[in-house]
Motif scaffolding. Sequence first.
Motif, PDB file in Angstrom:
ATOM      1  N   LYS A  88     -10.468  -7.479  15.457  1.00 25.17           N
ATOM      2  CA  LYS A  88     -11.187  -7.433  16.734  1.00 25.17           C
ATOM      3  C   LYS A  88     -10.350  -8.026  17.871  1.00 25.17           C
ATOM      4  N   GLY A  89      -9.077  -7.649  17.896  1.00 24.63           N
ATOM      5  CA  GLY A  89      -8.192  -8.085  18.956  1.00 24.63           C
ATOM      6  C   GLY A  89      -7.420  -9.355  18.664  1.00 24.63           C
ATOM      7  N   GLU A  90      -7.787 -10.081  17.611  1.00 23.15           N
ATOM      8  CA  GLU A  90      -7.072 -11.303  17.227  1.00 23.15           C
ATOM      9  C   GLU A  90      -5.848 -10.941  16.383  1.00 23.15           C
ATOM     10  N   LYS A  91      -4.682 -11.398  16.805  1.00 27.89           N
ATOM     11  CA  LYS A  91      -3.448 -11.071  16.084  1.00 27.89           C
ATOM     12  C   LYS A  91      -3.446 -11.670  14.685  1.00 27.89           C
ATOM     13  N   ILE A  92      -3.019 -10.874  13.723  1.00 28.24           N
ATOM     14  CA  ILE A  92      -2.832 -11.331  12.349  1.00 28.24           C
ATOM     15  C   ILE A  92      -1.338 -11.268  12.035  1.00 28.24           C
ATOM     16  N   TYR A  93      -0.797 -12.359  11.527  1.00 28.75           N
ATOM     17  CA  TYR A  93       0.630 -12.402  11.202  1.00 28.75           C
ATOM     18  C   TYR A  93       0.925 -11.696   9.875  1.00 28.75           C
ATOM     19  N   HIS A  94       2.101 -11.081   9.814  1.00 27.86           N
ATOM     20  CA  HIS A  94       2.601 -10.475   8.585  1.00 27.86           C
ATOM     21  C   HIS A  94       3.193 -11.559   7.684  1.00 27.86           C
ATOM     22  N   HIS A  95       3.276 -11.272   6.391  1.00 31.64           N
ATOM     23  CA  HIS A  95       4.004 -12.132   5.452  1.00 31.64           C
ATOM     24  C   HIS A  95       5.349 -11.472   5.182  1.00 31.64           C
ATOM     25  N   PHE A  96       6.441 -12.115   5.599  1.00 30.75           N
ATOM     26  CA  PHE A  96       7.750 -11.460   5.621  1.00 30.75           C
ATOM     27  C   PHE A  96       7.582 -10.150   6.395  1.00 30.75           C
ATOM     28  N   SER A  97       8.004  -9.042   5.806  1.00 26.22           N
ATOM     29  CA  SER A  97       7.828  -7.749   6.479  1.00 26.22           C
ATOM     30  C   SER A  97       6.722  -6.928   5.821  1.00 26.22           C
ATOM     31  N   CYS A  98       5.961  -7.563   4.922  1.00 24.20           N
ATOM     32  CA  CYS A  98       5.126  -6.768   4.021  1.00 24.20           C
ATOM     33  C   CYS A  98       3.623  -6.896   4.225  1.00 24.20           C
ATOM     34  N   SER A  99       3.026  -8.021   3.785  1.00 21.10           N
ATOM     35  CA  SER A  99       1.569  -8.202   3.781  1.00 21.10           C
ATOM     36  C   SER A  99       0.881  -7.138   2.932  1.00 21.10           C
ATOM     37  N   THR A 100       1.238  -7.111   1.658  1.00 25.49           N
ATOM     38  CA  THR A 100       0.755  -6.049   0.766  1.00 25.49           C
ATOM     39  C   THR A 100      -0.682  -6.229   0.305  1.00 25.49           C
ATOM     40  N   TRP A 101      -1.316  -7.359   0.644  1.00 25.22           N
ATOM     41  CA  TRP A 101      -2.709  -7.544   0.237  1.00 25.22           C
ATOM     42  C   TRP A 101      -3.653  -6.972   1.298  1.00 25.22           C
ATOM     43  N   SER A 102      -3.328  -5.806   1.745  1.00 24.03           N
ATOM     44  CA  SER A 102      -4.124  -5.067   2.722  1.00 24.03           C
ATOM     45  C   SER A 102      -4.149  -3.614   2.300  1.00 24.03           C
ATOM     46  N   GLU A 103      -5.242  -2.922   2.595  1.00 22.88           N
ATOM     47  CA  GLU A 103      -5.340  -1.512   2.194  1.00 22.88           C
ATOM     48  C   GLU A 103      -4.335  -0.644   2.940  1.00 22.88           C
ATOM     49  N   TYR A 104      -3.955  -1.053   4.141  1.00 26.61           N
ATOM     50  CA  TYR A 104      -2.912  -0.353   4.898  1.00 26.61           C
ATOM     51  C   TYR A 104      -1.971  -1.384   5.507  1.00 26.61           C
ATOM     52  N   ILE A 105      -0.680  -1.063   5.576  1.00 27.26           N
ATOM     53  CA  ILE A 105       0.303  -1.939   6.195  1.00 27.26           C
ATOM     54  C   ILE A 105       1.269  -1.094   7.025  1.00 27.26           C
ATOM     55  N   VAL A 106       1.957  -1.728   7.955  1.00 25.95           N
ATOM     56  CA  VAL A 106       3.039  -1.095   8.705  1.00 25.95           C
ATOM     57  C   VAL A 106       4.307  -1.891   8.437  1.00 25.95           C
ATOM     58  N   ILE A 107       5.396  -1.170   8.190  1.00 25.83           N
ATOM     59  CA  ILE A 107       6.657  -1.812   7.843  1.00 25.83           C
ATOM     60  C   ILE A 107       7.808  -1.044   8.480  1.00 25.83           C
ATOM     61  N   GLN A 108       8.892  -1.735   8.796  1.00 30.75           N
ATOM     62  CA  GLN A 108      10.092  -1.054   9.290  1.00 30.75           C
ATOM     63  C   GLN A 108      10.582  -0.113   8.192  1.00 30.75           C
ATOM     64  N   ALA A 109      10.932   1.107   8.528  1.00 29.94           N
ATOM     65  CA  ALA A 109      11.214   2.144   7.526  1.00 29.94           C
ATOM     66  C   ALA A 109      12.347   1.769   6.582  1.00 29.94           C
ATOM     67  N   ASN A 110      13.321   1.009   7.055  1.00 30.05           N
ATOM     68  CA  ASN A 110      14.441   0.654   6.185  1.00 30.05           C
ATOM     69  C   ASN A 110      14.028  -0.283   5.060  1.00 30.05           C
ATOM     70  N   TYR A 111      12.897  -0.967   5.238  1.00 28.47           N
ATOM     71  CA  TYR A 111      12.404  -1.888   4.205  1.00 28.47           C
ATOM     72  C   TYR A 111      11.580  -1.164   3.141  1.00 28.47           C
ATOM     73  N   ALA A 112      11.394   0.125   3.289  1.00 25.54           N
ATOM     74  CA  ALA A 112      10.617   0.908   2.329  1.00 25.54           C
ATOM     75  C   ALA A 112      11.562   1.743   1.466  1.00 25.54           C
ATOM     76  N   VAL A 113      11.421   1.627   0.154  1.00 27.61           N
ATOM     77  CA  VAL A 113      12.281   2.347  -0.783  1.00 27.61           C
ATOM     78  C   VAL A 113      11.429   3.303  -1.609  1.00 27.61           C
ATOM     79  N   LYS A 114      11.838   4.568  -1.672  1.00 27.38           N
ATOM     80  CA  LYS A 114      11.084   5.563  -2.441  1.00 27.38           C
ATOM     81  C   LYS A 114      11.033   5.177  -3.920  1.00 27.38           C
ATOM     82  N   VAL A 115       9.894   5.486  -4.535  1.00 29.48           N
ATOM     83  CA  VAL A 115       9.660   5.166  -5.937  1.00 29.48           C
ATOM     84  C   VAL A 115       9.809   6.421  -6.787  1.00 29.48           C
TER      85      VAL A 115
END
Length: 377
Positions: A135-162
């Motif tokens: 609701k407008g309050e900023k939430i900080y990321h953990h490193f570049s990830c924050s994977t305990w969320s249903e959706y995340i945004v990450i810099q593309a270079n930090y994402a590796v295809k599986v």
Amino acid sequence: MTISPIPGVITCKAAVLRKSGEPLEVEEIQVDPPKSSEVRIKMLCASMCHTDILCCNGLPVPLFPRIPGHEGVGEVESVGEGVTHIKPGDIVMPLYLGECGECLNCSSGRTNLCHKYPLGFSGVMADGTSRMSVKGEKIYHHFSCSTWSEYIVIQANYAVKVDPRVSLPHASFLCCGFTTGIGSTWREADIPKGATVAVLGLGAVGLGAVKGAQQKGASVIIGVDINESKKQKAEAFGMTHFINPKLFSDKSVSDLVKEATGGLGVDYCFECTGVPNLLNEAVEASKVGLGTIVFIGAGLQKSGELNYIPLLCGRTIRGSIYGGVRPQTDLPIIVEQCVNKEIDLDQLISHEVTLAEINKGFEYMKKPDSVKVVIKF
């Protein structure tokens, strides 16, 4: 030409930490669309690492409110401008390190700490803003990830295809713990065949180090842990000797390791606990004049006291982030070993929780038989 719809803000669930040491709260958050060079990922699976405990206690930087988590795997939902190597629908691992392949460090081939895509402690994206809010309050990321969320945004270079042949939990484990351990045995120490090795702490990181030592042909692999339940798991990964320090209250860990190696100590010692009083034990457990000690574990204390006389006696200490593994260059090698069944990560799974049960996961992590807690979305 198909024109993709412009992605909008997504409202989803995430585990939010609002104060150091407090339980997490599963809240509805808003996740912004990816900006240039970023991707938005729908998380499919995540896991819990002891580094997340540090995050929840305000380490290394006390930023709140925050969404923890740095192990996981998900499906790319949308991509920002300029992203060409990843597309919507790809399954990826979000990592906390990148690899540009061009900076001084990447060009050296000696380290995985890229200058262009570094390990981030700021809690925000490269432009200084967050992609998550309540609701407008900023939430900080953990490193570049924050994977305990249903959706995340990450810099593309930090994402590796599986590789689709790797199961989701296994891919999640490779985002940190196990990869850190196995990578340290060839990227940090490069253990020669016939060497003697000790591993202090037999969690996911330690089990990775045990497996790496076995792959490198170590003649002796000593596992040290206060939980007897870890013995069988470590033997499955290649451990040859087990020491439970609790059974020898009158002897130090280093004394016990020396007894197992004819009084000399080991060629390589991997400290995987982050417990301050074990740092000196790891040093003393290695050979005078020849020993190499790799510090991998991180604890709640930022500093510890090291005895410098043993170091003056010819020992070498190395620190390690992610086992020295380069995300684009080295990680695919480990993934391929998992695909070929050279590494069996099923041994790591001890507990499962849903995102709503995230606090129960921390209780599981305290159990003697706990190795990895899987979070199912």
